[in-house]
Scaffold this motif. Structure first.
Motif, short mmCIF file in Angstrom:
data_model
loop_
_atom_site.label_atom_id
_atom_site.label_comp_id
_atom_site.label_asym_id
_atom_site.label_seq_id
_atom_site.Cartn_x
_atom_site.Cartn_y
_atom_site.Cartn_z
N GLU A 57 46.88 -83.06 23.96
CA GLU A 57 45.66 -83.07 23.16
C GLU A 57 45.99 -83.33 21.69
OE1 GLU A 57 44.05 -79.28 24.16
OE2 GLU A 57 42.94 -80.05 25.91
N PRO A 66 41.34 -89.49 20.17
CA PRO A 66 41.01 -88.29 20.94
C PRO A 66 40.42 -88.61 22.31
CG PRO A 66 39.47 -88.61 19.12
CD PRO A 66 40.61 -89.56 18.89
N ALA A 69 42.75 -88.40 25.45
CA ALA A 69 43.24 -87.13 25.97
C ALA A 69 42.98 -86.97 27.46
CB ALA A 69 42.62 -85.97 25.19
N LEU A 73 45.81 -86.31 30.30
CA LEU A 73 45.79 -85.12 31.15
C LEU A 73 45.80 -85.50 32.64
CD1 LEU A 73 43.26 -82.91 29.17
CD2 LEU A 73 45.71 -82.51 29.46
#
Length: 284
Positions: A57, A66, A69, A73
């Protein structure tokens, strides 16, 4: 450390490197923005260290991306399962693998699949499955537990009769003409396919030989509940769950579906394959 895990970690590291490069920062400056030692950035980029969720993150944020992310993940979650080599999975035989599939299929509500050279396991007769599993055990030099594996594969098919599930399966017509076992085995298998047409939980499509196709996929694949794609190669089972991969395989399936026939037209193609099989001479 398994080769599968390390390969996945190196791929994740390569993606981290791309994001860092897009930010215009070198490794030292990037580390400074994160409050890390430069060596940590180097280890993560080169697949020498496994990142934490917080690491990913923070990396996405400092990269100015952003939105990346979620993809990072997904890649991180897939480190253990992205590639599962058959030699490891089959160490105890085929039955444990089939048992795992039973569990996975029972967790699935909607499945989309495409097969090119074989009738899918969900639709196989016991004799057809037995020939395939025995042949694969010989090929892979794995434990011969064919009877137990066939029983497990048949248990997997129980999901076809559970209300609320949908199995949207496409088969290339060539698979109907690949002879597995004896003539009687093939006739029974093709009859089994015909019996699936019209089932409330099954949407069966046949992609005809000679059909106009905008895409020509090189392998079969299965999409589980629109959140995971499974691809089987000769030596590896691959799993993908990133948004980009799901969208890509979804588009491929849609294109194949547009070229497929179903209902009475699919029945005619199966009947044609059945007639061809019946003309074969039984071995003496």
């Amino acid at each position: 450390m398994s080769t599968d895990f390390q390969s996945g970690r190196e791929a994740l590291g390569a993606r981290l490197r791309e994001l860092r490069a897009e930010s215009g920062l070198n490794g030292r400056d990037f580390a400074a923005r994160l409050g890390w030692q430069p060596s940590k950035v180097s280890r993560l980029q080169n697949g020498k260290q496994t990142p934490s969720v917080a690491d990913l993150e923070a990396w996405a944020a400092v990269s100015g991306r952003p939105d990346a992310a979620a993809d990072l993940l997904a890649r991180w979650r897939g480190l253990e399962s992205q590639q599962r080599h058959w030699r490891g999975q089959l160490a105890a035989g085929h039955a444990p693998v089939q048992d795992r599939y039973v569990v996975e299929y029972r967790r699935t509500q909607v499945m989309r699949g495409y097969e090119t050279t074989v009738i899918p396991g969900l639709f196989q007769t016991p004799d057809y499955a037995r020939h395939l599993l025995a042949g694969n055990a010989e090929l892979m030099r794995s434990k011969r537990d064919t009877d137990a594996a066939v029983q497990a594969r048949m248990r997997r098919q129980e999901v076809l009769y559970e209300p609320g599930r949908v199995f949207r399966v496409l088969i290339w017509e060539a698979a109907l003409h690949v002879h597995v076992g004896s003539r009687d085995v093939m006739v029974a298998q093709l009859d089994r396919l015909v019996g699936l047409i019209g089932m409330s939980t099954v949407e069966l499509g046949i992609v005809p030989l000679g059909a106009a196709m905008s895409v020509t996929p090189k392998h079969g694949f299965w999409i589980f509940d629109e959140n995971r794609v499974v691809v089987e190669t000769v030596n590896t089972e691959l799993q993908y769950d990133s948004a980009d991969d799901l969208a890509l395989y979804g588009r491929v399936w849609n294109e194949l579906s547009a070229a497929a026939v179903s209902g009475p037209k699919a029945h005619r193609l199966i009947a044609r394959a059945r007639a061809a099989v019946q003309r074969l001479e039984q071995p003496g």
